[in-house]
Design a protein around this motif. Structure first.
Motif, PDB file in Angstrom:
ATOM      1  N   ALA A 132       0.868  -1.183   0.000  1.00  0.00           N
ATOM      2  CA  ALA A 132       0.000   0.000   0.000  1.00  0.00           C
ATOM      3  C   ALA A 132       0.897   1.222   0.000  1.00  0.00           C
ATOM      4  N   ILE A 133       0.379   2.339  -0.494  1.00  0.00           N
ATOM      5  CA  ILE A 133       1.184   3.547  -0.602  1.00  0.00           C
ATOM      6  C   ILE A 133       0.389   4.747  -0.116  1.00  0.00           C
ATOM      7  N   SER A 134       1.082   5.702   0.470  1.00  0.00           N
ATOM      8  CA  SER A 134       0.473   6.972   0.898  1.00  0.00           C
ATOM      9  C   SER A 134       1.457   8.087   0.607  1.00  0.00           C
ATOM     10  N   SER A 168       6.815  16.898  -1.270  1.00  0.00           N
ATOM     11  CA  SER A 168       6.099  15.782  -0.661  1.00  0.00           C
ATOM     12  C   SER A 168       6.991  14.546  -0.595  1.00  0.00           C
ATOM     13  N   ARG A 169       6.510  13.544   0.160  1.00  0.00           N
ATOM     14  CA  ARG A 169       7.243  12.290   0.307  1.00  0.00           C
ATOM     15  C   ARG A 169       6.277  11.117   0.145  1.00  0.00           C
ATOM     16  N   TRP A 170       6.781  10.017  -0.411  1.00  0.00           N
ATOM     17  CA  TRP A 170       6.018   8.783  -0.522  1.00  0.00           C
ATOM     18  C   TRP A 170       6.271   7.901   0.696  1.00  0.00           C
ATOM     19  N   ARG A 171       5.250   7.156   1.074  1.00  0.00           N
ATOM     20  CA  ARG A 171       5.407   6.098   2.072  1.00  0.00           C
ATOM     21  C   ARG A 171       4.905   4.792   1.461  1.00  0.00           C
ATOM     22  N   LEU A 172       5.752   3.776   1.463  1.00  0.00           N
ATOM     23  CA  LEU A 172       5.357   2.462   0.974  1.00  0.00           C
ATOM     24  C   LEU A 172       5.257   1.504   2.154  1.00  0.00           C
ATOM     25  N   TYR A 173       4.134   0.832   2.256  1.00  0.00           N
ATOM     26  CA  TYR A 173       3.908  -0.173   3.291  1.00  0.00           C
ATOM     27  C   TYR A 173       3.887  -1.555   2.643  1.00  0.00           C
ATOM     28  N   LEU A 174       4.492  -2.545   3.312  1.00  0.00           N
ATOM     29  CA  LEU A 174       4.500  -3.930   2.869  1.00  0.00           C
ATOM     30  C   LEU A 174       4.132  -4.846   4.029  1.00  0.00           C
ATOM     31  N   THR A 175       3.538  -5.968   3.704  1.00  0.00           N
ATOM     32  CA  THR A 175       3.371  -7.021   4.696  1.00  0.00           C
ATOM     33  C   THR A 175       4.656  -7.832   4.760  1.00  0.00           C
ATOM     34  N   PRO A 176       4.887  -8.552   5.838  1.00  0.00           N
ATOM     35  CA  PRO A 176       5.934  -9.586   5.785  1.00  0.00           C
ATOM     36  C   PRO A 176       5.573 -10.614   4.716  1.00  0.00           C
ATOM     37  N   PRO A 177       6.518 -11.406   4.253  1.00  0.00           N
ATOM     38  CA  PRO A 177       6.196 -12.394   3.222  1.00  0.00           C
ATOM     39  C   PRO A 177       5.079 -13.318   3.670  1.00  0.00           C
ATOM     40  N   ASP A 178       4.048 -13.411   2.825  1.00  0.00           N
ATOM     41  CA  ASP A 178       2.867 -14.234   3.088  1.00  0.00           C
ATOM     42  C   ASP A 178       2.113 -13.778   4.342  1.00  0.00           C
ATOM     43  N   ASP A 180      -0.272 -10.504   6.476  1.00  0.00           N
ATOM     44  CA  ASP A 180      -1.466  -9.711   6.172  1.00  0.00           C
ATOM     45  C   ASP A 180      -1.507  -8.377   6.906  1.00  0.00           C
ATOM     46  N   VAL A 181      -0.453  -8.006   7.643  1.00  0.00           N
ATOM     47  CA  VAL A 181      -0.390  -6.721   8.341  1.00  0.00           C
ATOM     48  C   VAL A 181       0.649  -5.849   7.653  1.00  0.00           C
ATOM     49  N   LEU A 182       0.232  -4.637   7.273  1.00  0.00           N
ATOM     50  CA  LEU A 182       1.115  -3.722   6.560  1.00  0.00           C
ATOM     51  C   LEU A 182       2.005  -2.944   7.529  1.00  0.00           C
ATOM     52  N   TYR A 183       3.311  -2.895   7.207  1.00  0.00           N
ATOM     53  CA  TYR A 183       4.273  -2.135   7.987  1.00  0.00           C
ATOM     54  C   TYR A 183       5.047  -1.212   7.051  1.00  0.00           C
ATOM     55  N   LEU A 184       5.531  -0.107   7.593  1.00  0.00           N
ATOM     56  CA  LEU A 184       6.289   0.845   6.789  1.00  0.00           C
ATOM     57  C   LEU A 184       7.587   0.202   6.311  1.00  0.00           C
ATOM     58  N   ALA A 185       7.804   0.254   4.989  1.00  0.00           N
ATOM     59  CA  ALA A 185       9.025  -0.297   4.410  1.00  0.00           C
ATOM     60  C   ALA A 185       9.964   0.804   3.939  1.00  0.00           C
ATOM     61  N   GLU A 186       9.415   1.845   3.273  1.00  0.00           N
ATOM     62  CA  GLU A 186      10.252   2.914   2.725  1.00  0.00           C
ATOM     63  C   GLU A 186       9.514   4.247   2.819  1.00  0.00           C
ATOM     64  N   TYR A 200      13.442  -4.891   4.233  1.00  0.00           N
ATOM     65  CA  TYR A 200      12.367  -5.638   4.876  1.00  0.00           C
ATOM     66  C   TYR A 200      11.438  -4.673   5.617  1.00  0.00           C
ATOM     67  N   PRO A 201      10.124  -4.870   5.556  1.00  0.00           N
ATOM     68  CA  PRO A 201       9.173  -3.929   6.194  1.00  0.00           C
ATOM     69  C   PRO A 201       9.204  -4.020   7.718  1.00  0.00           C
ATOM     70  N   GLY A 202      10.068  -3.242   8.324  1.00  0.00           N
ATOM     71  CA  GLY A 202      10.210  -3.309   9.774  1.00  0.00           C
ATOM     72  C   GLY A 202       9.779  -2.061  10.499  1.00  0.00           C
ATOM     73  N   GLY A 203       9.034  -1.159   9.804  1.00  0.00           N
ATOM     74  CA  GLY A 203       8.602   0.083  10.420  1.00  0.00           C
ATOM     75  C   GLY A 203       7.283  -0.043  11.165  1.00  0.00           C
ATOM     76  N   ALA A 204       6.644   1.101  11.422  1.00  0.00           N
ATOM     77  CA  ALA A 204       5.390   1.131  12.176  1.00  0.00           C
ATOM     78  C   ALA A 204       4.243   0.590  11.339  1.00  0.00           C
ATOM     79  N   PRO A 205       3.205   0.059  11.981  1.00  0.00           N
ATOM     80  CA  PRO A 205       2.031  -0.406  11.224  1.00  0.00           C
ATOM     81  C   PRO A 205       1.350   0.749  10.502  1.00  0.00           C
ATOM     82  N   CYS A 206       0.688   0.444   9.403  1.00  0.00           N
ATOM     83  CA  CYS A 206      -0.040   1.446   8.630  1.00  0.00           C
ATOM     84  C   CYS A 206      -1.324   1.821   9.364  1.00  0.00           C
TER      85      CYS A 206
END
Length: 391
Positions: A132-134, A168-178, A180-186, A200-206
């Motif tokens: 997901a992206i914001s 402005s800045r982009w935020r990309l959220y990813l789940t861990p592999p397989d 279902d919870v999105l975390y900040l990746a970049e 690896y998406p190790g940031g805060a939850p979306c």
């Protein structure tokens, strides 16, 4: 004064001692037509003319366009947290203190979203990722996050088709592999048209997924860290501490017929609909306690806040505001706590379909609530005033 002392009094003020005073006249400030929805803001006077929101300098009468609202129609204002919000049919607009232009409230994603594709380089754990992206605007406010879909990754992934949005800045959220919870990746500046994601998406939850910008409507108010917008029969409210975002699945309260008035006082809010006026008690709209406050149907758009000490019928020592509105049975005063007082139900009768605008005036020691009303049928305008106190 004894009955029959005055046969007719037009455009005069009469105080409680029976003294008459002529009201000040008026002079044409600027020729033209179509100006309405006036509002004082700073040193300027705001007005709507067609789809334009204008700022008028009261000294020079110079007019500056603040924004194009996108459509003709009535608007509503509220000052909240030092800024001004404007509700229109096209959306919710924001005029920050000292700004020279109004803009849509909140951060927005561009219309064109980027595409995901796998990349051969990277350190991502192989698996299926959801993304997901914001976007963060120049003040660091985050837009709603939008899902980009899912993708099978062996090493990294690539974002392409990114729109360049300076400041402005982009935020990309990813789940861990397989997962279902999105975390900040970049998080990265919106100056690239493509961007490789290898972390690896190790940031805060979306926290902005499934949220949406606050809608436009007929009324806008701010209360207890949230914005409220009335549109049709629905009162929408924002997320806590995110005044420009709402959860469209559950952040709303439905009424019967179009909402006619919305005014917040200490402890809750008065809302008028086709059945009368309701008192919604509490600080959290998800926990509001609703009770019927008045059977008299409110005149649409006629409410105004008045300091309690200006109303002689109530405790003159209190410093809180009261909500005052015109109803089918005359003026009503809604005090903090949900108590409604009818000022003179035996003197005014109005059809429930009438609409109006009210203002509280203090002129030459006389306090007045003046309401201009108009029926939805053939043009008909008249005014009513109450001399609540004389100093």
């Amino acid at each position: 004064m004894p009955a029959g002392t005055v046969r007719a009094a037009v455009n005069v003020d009469i105080d409680k001692r029976g003294q008459f005073a002529r009201r000040r006249g008026s002079a044409l400030a600027a020729p033209g037509h179509g100006y309405d929805n006036l509002f004082p803001w700073g040193h300027s006077l705001l007005a709507r003319r067609g789809a334009q929101l204008l700022s008028v300098d009261p000294d020079t009468l110079a007019q500056t366009e603040l924004c194009d609202l996108g459509a003709d129609g009535p608007i509503d204002y509220t000052a909240y947290n030092g800024d001004l919000y404007i509700a229109a049919s096209t959306g919710l607009w924001l005029l920050r203190a000292g700004a020279s232009a109004a803009r849509p409230a909140g951060a927005r994603l561009p219309d064109a979203l980027p595409m995901l594709s796998p990349a051969s380089a990277g350190t991502l754990t192989p698996g299926r990722y959801m993304a997901a992206i914001s976007m963060l605007d120049e003040r660091g406010e985050e837009s709603p996050a939008v899902p980009l879909g899912q993708i099978d990754v062996t090493a990294g992934l690539l974002l392409t088709g990114l729109e360049v949005v300076p400041g402005s800045r982009w935020r990309l959220y990813l789940t861990p592999p397989d997962g279902d919870v999105l975390y900040l990746a970049e998080e990265f500046d919106a100056v690239f048209t493509q961007y490789a994601v290898t972390v690896y998406p190790g940031g805060a939850p979306c926290e902005t997924l499934h949220l949406a910008p606050m809608p436009g409507g007929r009324f806008v108010r701010g209360y207890s860290g949230r914005l409220f917008v009335a549109a049709g029969d629905t009162l929408w409210f924002s997320e806590p501490l995110r005044p420009h975002l709402t959860a469209p699945r559950h952040n709303f309260i439905r009424f019967v017929g179009d909402i006619r008035i919305v005014e917040f006082v200490a402890g809750g809010v008065y809302v008028g609909d086709d059945r009368g006026v309701w008192w919604l008690a509490g600080e959290d709209p998800t926990q509001f306690s609703q009770q019927h406050a008045s059977d008299a149907v409110a005149v649409a758009c006629s409410s105004v806040l008045v300091p309690m000490h200006r109303l002689g019928l109530l405790d003159s020592r209190a410093a809180a505001d009261c909500a005052v509105w015109l109803s089918a049975d005359g003026y009503m005063v809604g005090a903090p706590g949900g108590q409604v007082t009818a000022l003179h139900p035996d003197r005014i009768r109005l059809a429930p379909q009438v609409a109006g605008q009210s203002v509280f005036l203090l002129r030459d020691g006389i306090q007045q609530i003046v309401t201009l009303t108009a029926s939805p049928g053939p043009a008909s305008v008249f005014g009513g005033a109450i001399d609540t106190a004389t100093h």
